[in-house]
Design an enzyme around this catalytic site. Structure first.
Site, mmCIF file in Angstrom:
data_model
loop_
_atom_site.group_PDB
_atom_site.id
_atom_site.type_symbol
_atom_site.label_atom_id
_atom_site.label_comp_id
_atom_site.label_asym_id
_atom_site.label_seq_id
_atom_site.Cartn_x
_atom_site.Cartn_y
_atom_site.Cartn_z
ATOM 1 N N HIS A 289 5.755 -15.792 -13.557
ATOM 2 C CA HIS A 289 6.967 -14.994 -13.776
ATOM 3 C C HIS A 289 7.226 -14.040 -12.616
ATOM 4 O O HIS A 289 6.296 -13.419 -12.089
ATOM 5 C CB HIS A 289 6.843 -14.176 -15.068
ATOM 6 N N SER A 290 8.487 -13.937 -12.204
ATOM 7 C CA SER A 290 8.942 -12.930 -11.243
ATOM 8 C C SER A 290 8.087 -12.919 -9.971
ATOM 9 O O SER A 290 8.026 -13.899 -9.247
ATOM 10 C CB SER A 290 8.969 -11.559 -11.926
#
Length: 400
Positions: A289-290
């Site tokens: 994620h991210s």
């Protein structure tokens, strides 16, 4: 003539009244400044802000997670309230951060007791006294012959097992933690490795540097005496400002980096070298994620041949990687287009192809979820099912 005289007289009266009013306002301003100068701002602000002493347990906050994984007040059943004291944002923020630290420990307990993951200390050859970090792994993470899943979170205050602290506190454990991913992966026969990329240093209270204090022998030298006087004056001004801004002076802290794990990129590379690459699994899958997506791309740049040989698919969610800024070569970009998919925030239906700003890997919509304003709806069970069924199983049945 009488009319002109009257007009002149009227104007003169208006000017005189304006001058008197201006003088009166000036006197009021002067009086107000004099009054404010007599007020002890330190004492006034200390009275406004309660002490920064907060509970160290959920019970102390009178909070608990209910059967739905929602954080609720144990007496009223109400959700957590950030603005506990109105007009005291700094105090409320410190209270929120204190609760966040408790949440972190609570999630660790869930990983160990409910998910049956074990903690592995980093660096693997660390001494007793040096700063340490850790990751979590399932018992079969290194011995599972078929497949393992590696979870890499984004940046910020979140630690191992968390996607978003805000979602844990304001929504529920399933939305904000990696636990649904871990449980589903284990059910489907995956070994699991949970990275901890934001645990990069040991925070300790800063010790004053005695070496910076002027020596007694130099006290008679006029130049140094002047410098010390200026330092005292500057410190006095700075202390006054700090007390005005932060009436309760906090401890000054410093951070001691963790060896070979001082950044998320270092941590990801270290865990690959000492754990993931040593796994017996034929198929390795990544959920990033991210900033975790950026860390993965950095890993691939550093270990391209190994990654291509071992990793079958990568599911990214709102990844912030940039193959051009990170200087990924053409072969890496080609591999990412074939083996990666980035689910991004979008009003389009789930899995709809989104025009990519950068032609590095397919970008598809994460769908309309109830937490669009958080941009962290990727933790939903729907997305996890999509990832495991559409990409992972396809790549397992047709390994590169």
């Amino acid at each position: 003539m009488p009319i002109r005289a009257s007009i002149f007289l009227f104007c003169l009266v208006r000017i005189t009244m304006a001058q008197l009013l201006a003088q009166e306002e000036k006197e009021k301003t002067t009086a107000l400044k004099d009054l404010l100068s007599r007020i002890d701002l330190d004492e006034l602000m200390k009275k406004d802000e309660p002490p920064l002493n907060f509970p160290e347990t959920l019970d102390g906050f009178e909070l608990a997670f209910n059967e739905h994984g929602q954080l609720r007040h144990i007496h009223t059943g109400e959700p957590f309230v950030f603005n506990y004291k109105e007009d005291l944002h700094r105090w409320n923020q410190k209270r929120y951060e204190a609760l966040g630290e408790i949440i972190t420990k609570y999630v660790y307990e869930l990983l160990e007791n409910d998910c049956n993951l074990k903690k592995e200390i980093l660096p693997v050859d660390s001494t007793v006294d040096e700063p340490k970090s850790f990751i979590y792994m399932s018992e079969d993470a290194l011995t599972n012959p078929e497949k393992i899943m590696v979870l890499i979170q984004g940046s910020g205050v979140v630690r191992a097992g968390q996607w978003a602290r805000r979602l844990i506190i304001n929504e529920d454990l399933n939305s904000g933690t990696q636990i649904p991913f871990i449980n589903r992966a284990k059910e489907e026969g995956y070994g699991v490795i949970v990275l901890n990329p934001n645990e990069n240093s040991l925070e300790v209270e800063k010790v004053p540097d005695s070496a910076k204090k002027p020596s007694p022998d130099a006290s008679d030298e006029p130049a140094e005496k002047r410098e010390r006087k200026e330092e005292r004056e500057n410190k006095k001004k700075k202390d006054f400002y700090e007390k005005y801004r932060n009436p309760q002076k906090e401890r000054e802290m410093e951070h001691i980096p963790i060896r070979e794990n001082s950044t998320p990129e270092e941590h990801t590379l270290y865990v690959w070298d000492h754990f993931i690459s040593k796994s017996l699994a034929k198929n390795i899958f990544i959920v990033a994620h991210s900033y975790g997506g950026l860390s993965f791309v950095n890993l691939m740049i550093q270990r391209e041949a190994e990654v291509k040989n071992r990793i079958r698919a990568v599911a990214m969610t709102d990844s912030v990687h940039n193959v051009w800024h990170q200087e990924a070569n053409k072969s890496i970009r080609d591999w990412l287009r074939e083996h990666c998919c980035n689910w991004v925030s979008s009003p389009e239906p789930l899995d709809t192809l989104v025009d990519p700003m950068l032609n590095d890997c397919p970008r598809v919509s994460a769908g309309k979820q109830p937490h669009m304003h958080h941009k962290l709806h990727f933790a939903s069970f729907t997305l996890y099912s999509l990832v495991t069924k559409s990409i992972f199983r396809k790549k397992v049945s047709n390994p590169a």
